[in-house]
Design an enzyme around this catalytic site. Structure first.
Site, short mmCIF file in Angstrom:
data_model
loop_
_atom_site.label_atom_id
_atom_site.label_comp_id
_atom_site.label_asym_id
_atom_site.label_seq_id
_atom_site.Cartn_x
_atom_site.Cartn_y
_atom_site.Cartn_z
N LYS B 97 14.58 -8.50 -10.52
CA LYS B 97 13.53 -8.32 -11.52
C LYS B 97 14.04 -7.22 -12.45
O LYS B 97 14.18 -6.07 -12.04
CB LYS B 97 12.22 -7.90 -10.86
CG LYS B 97 11.15 -7.45 -11.87
CD LYS B 97 9.85 -7.05 -11.17
CE LYS B 97 8.95 -6.24 -12.11
NZ LYS B 97 7.70 -5.84 -11.46
N GLY B 158 -0.10 -0.32 -12.68
CA GLY B 158 -0.97 0.51 -11.86
C GLY B 158 -2.38 0.70 -12.40
O GLY B 158 -3.22 1.30 -11.74
N ALA B 184 1.88 -6.82 -13.30
CA ALA B 184 1.37 -5.52 -13.75
C ALA B 184 -0.05 -5.57 -14.26
O ALA B 184 -0.41 -6.35 -15.14
CB ALA B 184 2.27 -4.90 -14.83
N GLY B 185 -0.85 -4.71 -13.68
CA GLY B 185 -2.21 -4.54 -14.17
C GLY B 185 -3.23 -5.43 -13.50
O GLY B 185 -4.42 -5.38 -13.82
N ASN B 206 1.06 -5.49 -6.95
CA ASN B 206 1.56 -4.44 -6.08
C ASN B 206 0.49 -3.38 -5.84
O ASN B 206 -0.13 -3.34 -4.77
CB ASN B 206 2.83 -3.81 -6.65
CG ASN B 206 3.54 -2.89 -5.66
OD1 ASN B 206 4.65 -2.45 -5.89
ND2 ASN B 206 2.92 -2.57 -4.53
N THR B 207 0.22 -2.58 -6.85
CA THR B 207 -0.66 -1.43 -6.67
C THR B 207 -2.01 -1.80 -6.07
O THR B 207 -2.46 -1.15 -5.10
CB THR B 207 -0.89 -0.74 -8.03
OG1 THR B 207 0.38 -0.45 -8.61
CG2 THR B 207 -1.68 0.55 -7.86
#
Lengths: 339, 256, 66
Positions: B97, B158, B184-185, B206-207
């Site tokens: 990535k 995040g 993301a997000g 992820n986060t």
């Protein structure tokens, strides 16, 4: 929501851009599917009588037209209804010419009572009458009335309605209110496309419907746009409404009134009906005979009010719908007691 | 209906990708991978800690999972390429990535540098998944450069703000032929579902999982949301009409 | 001799082999990737590579990341 002005409607009808038409049709389809799902209501018309005291220059039943005048007896009515019900249909539209004399209230009440034996949805398309008369139809078991103003242009209206009660523009215009006051659940309005100035008639029809919706919100409304057709090739001079305009009219109706029914009769040919089913119609007539009777003894084809262009019978129509992802709806809801 | 997810020449069942950073401990990570059924997880490369022994993340990632090494830390295309090569040297696959960030305030990726790194790495045979701010020109360049997918951000890393860039992501979905993986997000399962309903090929989270009170349950909820959104998207696709005019299926007949 | 390991200056025995340097720097050499003076040093070369003074060695491994 605001209704399109006559000029806005004219502009749409004059706009030849195919992409804009496609976009309008896509939106009309989206709204129709959201509000009605993948369904189509089915009904069959039964002409009880072609006796007529009015002379409407565009109609096959007009008073001065030399046709065989006939009226079904109650036994004939029963036989016709039985034949229609045998084809699977459960919504019937009973029609007569404009003759309170030949087909008075009592006759209509008897026909409705007979119909309750075979059908769950019973509508009438007959001459305008008083509120108390509509009430009698309702308590007998009818739940809907269809009445077209034909054209909202008074001058044109006077020009084409030359005799009889039909000449009374206002009595006819006010009929939907009386129908609603009588308690009818369903009212179908319409204009005869090609009879009067199209954009103005559409605007007037929309305005009429809009005011009825406000005053009688509990009624289920439908609109219908019969296009003037020839009867046995006798042409009637009228404005020509081509297929593209017809599609635009139906789409614009859907965009203006997201939840009203849009009916399509067998005046329109099968190929076009098939296309329109995919866009925004919600009820269609099937297996229609437009002369008096005609179901019990097919071929007993008394002079038709208009030529049928889609001659598919109920079974064929049902099959078509099912193979094209549309659920044919025979019974929308059942009457318990019309009180 | 066969809806196998083909990415980098490999077949996957799950369209839910899981990032492995920010977890409170590694056993939560393992449980999250298992509960969600994720088949692709991202990892990063860092200098080893010479003073202490630390657990190695690979021991907590089950067998058979495809490792996607994130070039996080790279601030230039050259650094990203270097990191990717290091990852490949590990023998744990050649999926990368590309994340090139030279901005610590917003952590926004450098789209241009990402294109450069992608081109270089794709030429060396890597399976490249570039992470970018959604932009049509960038996406086209990435497609041309040999990327296996495009990974547009939904909102700041995040932030959990969901698809703030939804209109731009939709443009990519509509115009680009390689898979669009929203990354993301994504803060809630509904965001993941929304992305899939729009037609995204997959989603990376992820986060939101790592910091949840119950990460394995959170991972499962995101994975289910991805499935639901995908089914929702597929259910809306029209049946092919053999005789239809593709550009005007409803009214083309009037002009034939 | 002085070398640079993960960016830090280190004193290590002269002519130490890469394999030995890595073994004494971490407990699981099999999980480590080595870069010597900017170029990747494949695992197969570790036993045969001698570290020289001033060499820059990077030892990296996988960690959690997004």
């Amino acid at each position: 929501m605001s209704l399109p002005s006559p000029q806005e409607i004219r502009d749409i009808l004059n706009d030849n851009c195919p992409q804009r038409l496609e976009a309008m049709a896509q939106e009309a389809r989206r709204i129709t599917r959201h509000n009605f799902g993948m369904t189509m209501g089915l009904y069959t018309p039964l002409y009880l009588s072609n006796h007529c005291d009015s002379h409407c220059t565009y109609c096959g039943f007009r008073n001065r037209h030399k046709i065989q005048r006939t009226r079904l007896s109650i036994d004939e009515i029963r036989a016709e209804m039985k034949a229609i019900a045998a084809a699977g249909i459960r919504n019937i539209l009973l029609l007569t010419g404009e003759s309170p004399h030949a087909t008075p209230l009592s006759y209509l009440v008897n026909a409705i009572q007979c119909a309750t034996e075979f059908f769950q949805g019973i509508s009438l398309e007959v001459y305008p009458m008083a509120t108390s008369d509509y009430r009698a139809l309702y308590t007998a078991g009818a739940d809907g009335v269809t009445i077209y103003q034909e054209t909202y242009d008074r001058a044109r209206y006077a020009q084409v309605h030359l005799a009889g009660q039909k000449q009374d523009f206002t009595f006819r215009y006010q009929a939907p209110e009386r129908i609603a006051q009588a308690g009818m659940r369903q009212i179908t309005l319409g204009i005869l496309l090609g009879l009067g100035p199209v954009a103005d008639d559409m605007h007037a029809l929309f305005t009429h419907l809009h005011s009825l919706e406000k005053k009688y919100p509990g009624v289920e409304y439908s609109l219908s746009f019969p296009r003037l057709r020839t009867v046995r090739s006798k042409a009637f001079t009228a404005a020509h409404v081509d297929d593209a305009s017809f599609v635009k009219i139906l789409c614009l109706t859907r965009l203006s009134f997201p939840r009203i029914g849009i009916n399509l009769s067998t005046r329109e040919p099968a190929a076009l009906r098939n296309r329109l089913l995919e866009i925004c119609t919600t009820r269609i007539s099937v297996g229609s005979k437009t002369g008096v009777g005609g179901y019990h003894n097919p071929g007993d084809d008394h002079d038709p009010q208009f030529d049928v262009a889609d001659e598919r019978n109920s079974a064929e129509m049902i099959q078509y719908l099912k193979t094209h992802g549309i659920d044919p709806v025979f019974t929308d809801w059942r009457r318990i007691e019309n009180t | 209906m066969d809806d196998t997810f083909i990415l980098g020449g490999k077949s996957f069942v799950s369209r839910f990708l899981l990032g492995t950073g920010k977890f409170k401990n590694k056993t939560e990570l393992t449980a999250s991978i298992l509960s969600s059924g994720a088949q692709i997880v991202t990892v990063a490369l860092r200098r080893i800690d010479l003073e202490r022994d630390h657990e190695n993340i690979l021991e907590y990632i089950p067998e058979g999972i495809t490792l996607l090494t994130n070039t996080s830390g790279a601030r230039t295309a050259e650094e990203a390429v270097r990191l990717a090569r290091l990852a490949r040297a590990s023998g744990h696959g050649h999926w990368v990535k590309v994340e090139v960030i030279n901005d610590s305030k917003y952590l926004l990726p450098d789209n241009a540098a990402t294109v450069d790194a992608t081109a270089a790495l794709a030429a060396e045979g890597f399976i490249v998944l570039p992470y970018v701010t959604p932009d049509l020109y960038t996406a086209r360049q990435l497609e041309k450069a040999g990327a296996a997918a495009v990974m547009p951000l939904g909102s700041f890393i995040g932030s959990g703000q969901g698809l703030r860039t939804r209109d731009m992501i939709k443009v990519l979905i509509d115009e680009i032929s390689i898979p669009v993986i929203v990354d993301a997000g994504i803060g809630a399962p509904s965001h993941a579902c929304e992305a899939m309903e729009m037609g995204a090929a997959a989603v990376l989270v992820n986060t939101a999982v790592a910091i949840a009170a119950n990460p394995p349950l959170a991972a499962q909820s995101f994975a289910r949301a991805v499935e639901a959104g995908r089914a929702g998207h597929l259910s809306r696709l029209a049946q092919p009409q053999p005789a239809a005019n593709p550009s005007s299926p409803l009214t083309g007949f009037l002009f034939e | 001799m002085e070398i640079y390991l993960n960016g830090q200056s280190r004193e290590v025995p002269d002519s130490i082999l890469a394999a030995d340097l890595i073994k004494r720097s971490c407990s699981r050499p099999e999980l480590v990737i080595c870069e010597l003076n900017g170029a990747i040093l494949g695992r197969e070369h570790w036993p045969a590579t001698t570290i020289k003074p001033g060499d820059r060695i990077e030892l990296v491994s996988f960690v959690g990341g997004g």
